[in-house]
Write an enzyme that holds these catalytic residues in place. Structure first.
Site, short mmCIF file in Angstrom:
data_model
loop_
_atom_site.label_atom_id
_atom_site.label_comp_id
_atom_site.label_asym_id
_atom_site.label_seq_id
_atom_site.Cartn_x
_atom_site.Cartn_y
_atom_site.Cartn_z
CG ASN A 1 -0.49 29.55 -15.22
OD1 ASN A 1 -0.79 30.17 -16.23
ND2 ASN A 1 -0.02 28.32 -15.26
CD GLN B 1 5.86 32.13 -16.88
OE1 GLN B 1 4.98 31.45 -16.40
NE2 GLN B 1 5.65 32.93 -17.90
CG ASP C 1 11.61 33.93 -17.33
OD1 ASP C 1 10.70 33.31 -17.91
OD2 ASP C 1 11.60 35.17 -17.17
N GLY D 1 3.09 -6.92 3.40
CA GLY D 1 3.77 -5.84 2.73
C GLY D 1 4.24 -6.28 1.36
N GLY E 1 6.77 -9.36 2.25
CA GLY E 1 6.57 -10.28 3.35
C GLY E 1 5.21 -10.14 3.98
CB VAL F 1 2.67 -9.40 10.12
CG1 VAL F 1 2.74 -9.54 11.64
CG2 VAL F 1 3.68 -8.38 9.63
CG ASP G 1 2.37 4.14 11.86
OD1 ASP G 1 1.52 5.05 11.93
OD2 ASP G 1 2.12 3.01 11.42
#
Length: 909
Positions: A207, A226, A229, A615, A618, A620, A762
């Site tokens: 890997n 790699q 390098d 949250g 705060g 709601v 959202d």
């Protein structure tokens, strides 16, 4: 012999010489020149810091001024203070040096350990880790000593940040130097499949363990590792040139059985347009264990990330002595093709392909050259340099100094390490056997007193730990001198402390989503795991500027490598009270508050009903306002019947919220005051005269759309497979035209937000409220409700993202635009037509949803779409599919969506 024949002959000679060895390849052991912190080659303007005790820039360079850089804030416990060095161009940094504060021999501050972060473009920051995954680098044990640390692996960077660490509140100061050389290859990143494991008598891990990009769905993208390098593998791939690493460390390999196509495809991105003459690939040919040279190579070229691959691909069949088991470099002629992006396919000629290094011979091309037939993407923003004169990825810049010698990993070093371990073990046994007094005596013998008064250090001198004393000092230690306060002139009299610890002011609160500490790893490679693409930069506020059309400051990322989610780039959508916050356009100071003046609401008129959500800072609440018509000073809706209370949502900021949280809350108030649309909840008033701060918004009597629709049945039972449980309809019903009316109102509200260049981020049925006569208003606090916790993917236990509603560019790059809201609208429309009976992509896990976003980016036909709802006509489903177009500009605008749903949707079949 003509010029063309001579050029061909030279290229053939180069290819022939490359088959034996990569003689022109750079040697990282020689890339160890001081880059200019001590001799001021790096100017003051290129050195910055998160904060500084003194404004003197000289202290950042050497022993002048206060003697070092000292942060103004405490580095404990958050470790957020840093010193940043801008090298202006990409460099390979192989070594760093640190020292404490000098101050004429009176300083006593130093850093026992530190971390490094680096960036190639100034946007994405990566944490340096050694080959075993450790980020913390041991520093100084006193203020005088210079400690040089080899970086294994080295890092390719333009900007480097030093983050000092401390285990308690204390003063920490640093002087630093960087060692390396200029990165001339121009390679910014490569994309390749994840390396695999070969099982022989022992597991051989092939890997790319030092890759600093991202890994998604078996593909690595956006980084270097790699293969760039400078370390060339040995003939036996089970052995390594590095100490204490696992078998196969030097190589990255892939098995033929895992690639049905018969080839491994890689893509390379460069800093600017280049004319490519050849590519050198160092391969293993230990055919007795299955490793073979590639049978051939096919490369394609393009000049920009959004452009098509140009012309016919370059094909090259590899021959030579394939029976020779020695590793070698094979050269692939590229014919001088001009490009910024290369896609190369390496054909299997045996069971395994093993590469240890890939380099290119290229020359920088002028973008505006008439021979290129037009203009092309601009070069990166770092200053251009002259083209390379030989085949080397690096240009050594001695600056009149000698390179710092590299500490050889010889058996002597191993022996010293073993002796140190044995001594420590003996000391531990003695400590368990002897009394406390004897233990203290042993410690006191180990103490040393620094007798020197002044020190001048040149970090370019070879060595691992260097202590240089210019002249003998007094027998008694010099008095302690604190760094000068900012703005005070220098003075000669030292300041003696009162013996108490210096408590420095803490920096402002800032949420960081990047995790730095990782558990130690053993000598084996990292365990393969699903790597979630994350954008690990968070902001103290939650308002983000959306993307605007126009020329980007930097070229966009390549479109065949899955982009990173910008590290230094997780965008938190959640506001201080738990709901999402709108992304707003960049406005001049004060412009956010250009809406109507906010109205103070009498707190005593609010009557609590229930808590809707919460949250970090705060909550709601759902409240009622009795006789709202009596509040004549407020701009209330007039459709509330007399004698009936008005339902409102009240966002409350807790009194113990931080200053940043209070500022964000007031920003949200200003933004909400600008929203005036019948399909968007409105700000009705605020309570900001005393704590707790409150903002009061609309709320609708029928609750959110998700719960409302899930309690209904579709009227048209003739529609085959209509949503339902197969039993007789129970409860209220809703018609298909009414569903379209609901969707049209959502599109209308989003059209209004788009005109303001606001991005919701959202949009979903949980964030839509339902009033009388199916009136819809778009809200923003669905994220705060525990009821919908399953709709959000939690990143590192802190940020939450609605990934099932997010466009692929939001998930992979953190890019939120009006077009990404259109994508979310398509998912919301799907919810409406399903009567909210199913979660989008309910058959997929969160990780599979993220992987599906990667398939959208790669655009290879493997992406998964939401299926057509049973009650949805084909024409309307095609509109949804347009909302989920891969290219954001192909998604329909909200004005078109609203017009279709309001006028034409009933006529679709």
């Amino acid at each position: 012999m003509g010029p063309e024949a001579l050029s061909s002959l030279l290229l053939l000679l180069l290819v022939a010489s490359g088959d034996a060895d990569m003689k022109g390849h750079f040697d990282p052991a020689k890339c160890r020149y001081a880059l200019g912190m001590q001799d001021r080659t790096i100017p003051d303007s290129d050195i910055s810091a998160s904060s500084s005790w003194s404004d003197s820039t000289a202290a950042r360079h050497s022993s002048d001024g206060d003697g070092a850089w000292c942060p103004a804030g405490s580095v404990f416990p958050k470790e957020e203070e840093y010193l940043q060095v801008d090298l202006q161009r990409l460099h390979l940094v192989a070594l760093v040096g640190t020292q404490g504060r000098h101050a004429g021999g009176l300083g006593k501050e130093f850093s026992r350990s530190y971390r490094l972060r680096y960036s190639r473009d100034g946007r994405r920051w990566m944490g340096w880790k050694d080959r075993w995954g450790q980020e913390v680098i041991s520093g100084n044990e006193d203020p005088e000593g210079v400690v040089l640390k080899d970086l294994g692996p080295p890092m390719v960077a333009r900007l480097v940040r030093f983050y000092p660490r401390a285990d308690r509140v204390m003063s920490v100061c640093l002087r630093v130097e960087l060692y390396g050389c200029l990165w001339r290859d121009g390679l910014l990143s490569y994309t390749a499949p994840v390396g695999q494991t070969m099982y022989l008598s022992e597991a051989v891990y092939l890997n790319d363990s030092t890759y600093d990009g991202h890994t998604v769905g078996g593909l690595q993208y956006g980084g270097l590792g790699q293969l760039a390098d400078g370390v060339v593998g040995l003939d036996d791939f089970r052995k390594s040139q590095e100490l204490r690493v696992w078998p196969g460390y030097d190589y990255v390999g892939w098995s033929n059985h895992s690639f049905s196509s018969g080839y491994v495809e890689m893509e390379f991105e460069f800093d600017r347009l280049r004319a490519f003459q050849a590519m050198q690939v160092h391969c293993n040919n230990m055919h007795t264990l299955g490793a073979r040279l590639p049978g051939g190579v096919e490369c394609r070229f393009r000049r920009g990330p959004a452009m098509a691959w140009e012309g016919e691909p370059m094909r090259h069949n590899l021959g030579g002595n394939l029976g020779d088991p020695r590793a070698r470099a094979v050269s692939v002629p590229l014919g001088g093709r001009v490009a910024r992006f290369l896609q190369c396919r390496f054909l299997f000629a045996g069971p395994w392909l093993l590469f240890s290094e890939i380099s290119f011979i290229s020359d920088v091309v002028n973008n505006s050259s008439p021979a290129l037939g037009g203009t092309f993407p601009p070069a990166p923003w770092w200053p251009p340099g002259p083209p390379p004169t030989n085949f080397s990825s690096l240009e050594l810049e001695p600056r009149g100094q000698q390179p710092v010698a590299k500490a050889e990993g010889s058996p002597t070093a191993i022996l010293i390490g073993c002796l140190v371990a044995i001594i420590l073990l003996l000391l531990l046994i003695i400590a368990l056997m002897l009394w406390r007094l004897h233990w203290r005596r042993l410690l006191s013998k180990a103490e040393r007193r620094v007798l020197e008064e002044e020190l001048t250090v040149h970090l370019s001198v070879p060595g691992d730990t260097i202590l240089i004393n210019n002249r003998p000092g007094p027998r008694e230690p010099p008095p302690y001198q604190e760094p000068r306060p900012r703005g005070n002139p220098p003075h000669s009299a030292p300041c003696v402390p009162n013996g108490s610890a210096l408590l420095l002011s803490n920096p402002a609160y800032r949420l960081l989503l990047a995790t730095y500490a990782r558990p130690p790893r053993g000598p084996g490679p990292p365990t393969p795991a699903w790597a979630k693409p994350t954008n690990t930069q968070a902001y103290s506020g939650d308002y983000m500027e959306p993307e605007k059309p126009g020329a980007p400051l930097l070229p966009p990322p390549p479109q065949n490598s899955v982009p990173h989610y910008a590290e230094a780039d997780i965008v938190t959508l959640q506001g201080v009270t738990g709901g999402n916050t709108y992304a707003v356009p960049a406005l001049p100071p004060g412009a956010v508050g250009d809406g109507p003046p906010r109205v103070d609401f009498p707190r005593s008129r609010l009557r609590f009903k229930e808590k809707l959500g919460e949250g970090q800072f705060g909550e709601v609440h759902l409240c009622e306002v009795d006789s709202p018509q009596d509040l004549v000073s407020l701009d209330f809706p007039l459709n509330v019947r007399k004698g009936h209370p008005l339902l409102v949502a009240v966002k409350i900021l807790r009194p113990d919220a931080t200053k940043n949280a209070r500022n964000d809350f007031l920003k949200e108030v200003k933004i909400m005051s600008r929203l005036k649309d019948p399909n968007i909840i409105r700000l009705l008033g605020v309570c900001v005269q005393d704590d707790p701060l409150c903002m009061i918004t609309d709320y609708m009597e029928n609750g959110d759309l998700n719960q409302f629709l899930s309690a209904h049945q579709l009227e048209d039972k003739a529609a085959e497979g209509a949503p339902g449980d197969g039993q007789a309809a129970q409860g209220p019903t809703i018609s298909y035209p009414m569903l379209l009316h609901v969707a049209a109102q959502i599109a209308s509200g989003m059209r209004y937000l788009a005109t303001l260049n606001f991005v919701h981020r959202d949009l979903a049925t949980r964030n839509c409220l339902v009033g009388e006569n199916f009136t819809i208003k778009i809200a923003d606090f669905g994220m705060s409700r525990n009821l919908y916790a399953g709709d959000y993917y939690r990143v590192q236990g802190r940020a939450v993202l609605p990934i099932r509603w997010m466009a692929w560019e939001c998930i992979l790059m953190g890019k939120f635009t009006t077009a990404s809201d259109v994508w979310a609208f398509g998912v919301t429309l799907w919810e409406v037509l399903m009567l909210c009976r199913a979660q989008p992509f309910g058959q997929l896990t969160d990780e599979q949803v993220i992987e599906n976003a990667g398939e959208f980016f790669r655009d290879q036909g493997r992406q998964v779409y939401l299926s057509r709802p049973p009650a949805c006509p084909q024409g309307l489903y095609e509109l949804m599919l347009r909302c989920w177009s891969r290219e954001s500009e192909q998604r329909p605008p909200f004005s078109q969506l609203h017009r279709f749903l309001a006028e034409d949707a009933l006529n679709t079949v």
